[in-house]
Design a protein around this motif. Structure first.
Motif, mmCIF file in Angstrom:
data_model
loop_
_atom_site.group_PDB
_atom_site.id
_atom_site.type_symbol
_atom_site.label_atom_id
_atom_site.label_comp_id
_atom_site.label_asym_id
_atom_site.label_seq_id
_atom_site.Cartn_x
_atom_site.Cartn_y
_atom_site.Cartn_z
ATOM 1 N N ASP A 122 0.821 -1.217 0.000
ATOM 2 C CA ASP A 122 0.000 0.000 0.000
ATOM 3 C C ASP A 122 0.849 1.258 0.000
ATOM 4 N N TRP A 123 1.895 1.274 0.784
ATOM 5 C CA TRP A 123 2.777 2.452 0.838
ATOM 6 C C TRP A 123 3.512 2.639 -0.473
ATOM 7 N N ALA A 124 4.034 1.555 -1.021
ATOM 8 C CA ALA A 124 4.817 1.644 -2.268
ATOM 9 C C ALA A 124 3.962 2.091 -3.439
ATOM 10 N N LEU A 125 2.699 1.665 -3.441
ATOM 11 C CA LEU A 125 1.807 2.021 -4.542
ATOM 12 C C LEU A 125 1.066 3.337 -4.305
ATOM 13 N N GLY A 126 1.311 3.975 -3.166
ATOM 14 C CA GLY A 126 0.694 5.261 -2.876
ATOM 15 C C GLY A 126 -0.745 5.163 -2.404
ATOM 16 N N ARG A 127 -1.190 3.980 -2.021
ATOM 17 C CA ARG A 127 -2.564 3.803 -1.518
ATOM 18 C C ARG A 127 -2.724 4.336 -0.102
ATOM 19 N N ALA A 128 -1.617 4.401 0.617
ATOM 20 C CA ALA A 128 -1.618 4.901 1.989
ATOM 21 C C ALA A 128 -0.262 5.542 2.258
ATOM 22 N N ALA A 129 -0.234 6.446 3.208
ATOM 23 C CA ALA A 129 1.018 7.097 3.592
ATOM 24 C C ALA A 129 1.705 6.254 4.661
ATOM 25 N N PRO A 130 3.000 6.018 4.507
ATOM 26 C CA PRO A 130 3.699 5.244 5.527
ATOM 27 C C PRO A 130 3.886 6.050 6.806
ATOM 28 N N PRO A 131 3.864 5.383 7.952
ATOM 29 C CA PRO A 131 4.171 6.079 9.205
ATOM 30 C C PRO A 131 5.602 6.620 9.158
ATOM 31 N N ALA A 132 5.868 7.616 9.957
ATOM 32 C CA ALA A 132 7.182 8.265 9.960
ATOM 33 C C ALA A 132 8.325 7.272 10.186
ATOM 34 N N ALA A 133 8.094 6.230 10.964
ATOM 35 C CA ALA A 133 9.143 5.243 11.259
ATOM 36 C C ALA A 133 9.619 4.506 10.010
ATOM 37 N N TYR A 134 8.792 4.483 8.972
ATOM 38 C CA TYR A 134 9.141 3.771 7.743
ATOM 39 C C TYR A 134 9.354 4.707 6.551
ATOM 40 N N ASP A 135 9.097 5.980 6.723
ATOM 41 C CA ASP A 135 9.115 6.923 5.607
ATOM 42 C C ASP A 135 10.466 7.634 5.477
ATOM 43 N N GLY A 136 11.482 6.861 5.121
ATOM 44 C CA GLY A 136 12.815 7.412 4.949
ATOM 45 C C GLY A 136 13.252 7.324 3.500
ATOM 46 N N PRO A 137 14.528 7.522 3.259
ATOM 47 C CA PRO A 137 15.052 7.484 1.893
ATOM 48 C C PRO A 137 14.806 6.159 1.161
ATOM 49 N N VAL A 138 14.871 5.041 1.872
ATOM 50 C CA VAL A 138 14.649 3.746 1.217
ATOM 51 C C VAL A 138 13.191 3.618 0.785
ATOM 52 N N MET A 139 12.261 4.058 1.601
ATOM 53 C CA MET A 139 10.839 4.011 1.230
ATOM 54 C C MET A 139 10.588 4.909 0.030
ATOM 55 N N LYS A 140 11.199 6.066 0.005
ATOM 56 C CA LYS A 140 11.046 6.975 -1.139
ATOM 57 C C LYS A 140 11.592 6.323 -2.413
ATOM 58 N N LEU A 141 12.716 5.624 -2.291
ATOM 59 C CA LEU A 141 13.288 4.901 -3.422
ATOM 60 C C LEU A 141 12.343 3.807 -3.897
ATOM 61 N N LEU A 142 11.730 3.097 -2.958
ATOM 62 C CA LEU A 142 10.766 2.039 -3.308
ATOM 63 C C LEU A 142 9.533 2.625 -3.994
ATOM 64 N N LYS A 143 9.034 3.750 -3.516
ATOM 65 C CA LYS A 143 7.869 4.393 -4.123
ATOM 66 C C LYS A 143 8.136 4.768 -5.585
ATOM 67 N N ASN A 144 9.365 5.115 -5.898
ATOM 68 C CA ASN A 144 9.727 5.540 -7.251
ATOM 69 C C ASN A 144 10.248 4.411 -8.123
ATOM 70 N N PHE A 145 10.337 3.209 -7.568
ATOM 71 C CA PHE A 145 10.889 2.078 -8.292
ATOM 72 C C PHE A 145 9.915 1.565 -9.346
ATOM 73 N N LYS A 146 10.436 1.297 -10.509
ATOM 74 C CA LYS A 146 9.641 0.752 -11.615
ATOM 75 C C LYS A 146 10.268 -0.560 -12.048
ATOM 76 N N ILE A 147 9.442 -1.585 -12.191
ATOM 77 C CA ILE A 147 9.928 -2.885 -12.638
ATOM 78 C C ILE A 147 9.992 -2.862 -14.159
ATOM 79 N N ALA A 148 11.163 -3.183 -14.688
ATOM 80 C CA ALA A 148 11.337 -3.235 -16.150
ATOM 81 C C ALA A 148 10.626 -4.474 -16.698
ATOM 82 N N ARG A 149 9.981 -4.308 -17.813
ATOM 83 C CA ARG A 149 9.281 -5.446 -18.439
ATOM 84 C C ARG A 149 10.114 -6.041 -19.522
#
Length: 87
Positions: free
Chosen positions: A60-87
């Motif tokens: 849910d956090w990675a797909l933007g369906r919900a906002a992650p709590p502050a404890a998880y909302d760091g640089p790695v989470m931001k990187l995951l949110k912007n990650f795109k799987i190549a087809r």
């Protein structure tokens, strides 16, 4: 004796590929294979902490369906949110 960074990276990649939920297996597996080999010790800690949040939450956090709590909302989470799987 502490775990080496290389062993820690391999463990986290394996854990990411086999989360227990197919959707997160695909997303986190690809993400981990791409980014974990270059993560610093601090980023590995942040990612390891993120994996404790549970598959539905992470998805849910990675797909933007919900906002992650502050404890998880760091640089790695931001990187995951912007990650795109190549087809």
């Amino acid at each position: 004796m502490s775990e080496s960074l290389e062993i820690r990276r391999k463990r986290l990649i394996h854990r990411s590929v086999y989360t227990g939920m197919k959707e997160t297996d695909i997303l986190l597996g690809a993400f981990a294979r791409t980014h974990v080999p270059d993560f610093s010790a601090a980023e590995l800690g942040e990612y390891e902490n993120l994996l404790t949040a549970g598959d539905p939450n992470i998805l849910d956090w990675a797909l933007g369906r919900a906002a992650p709590p502050a404890a998880y909302d760091g640089p790695v989470m931001k990187l995951l949110k912007n990650f795109k799987i190549a087809r």
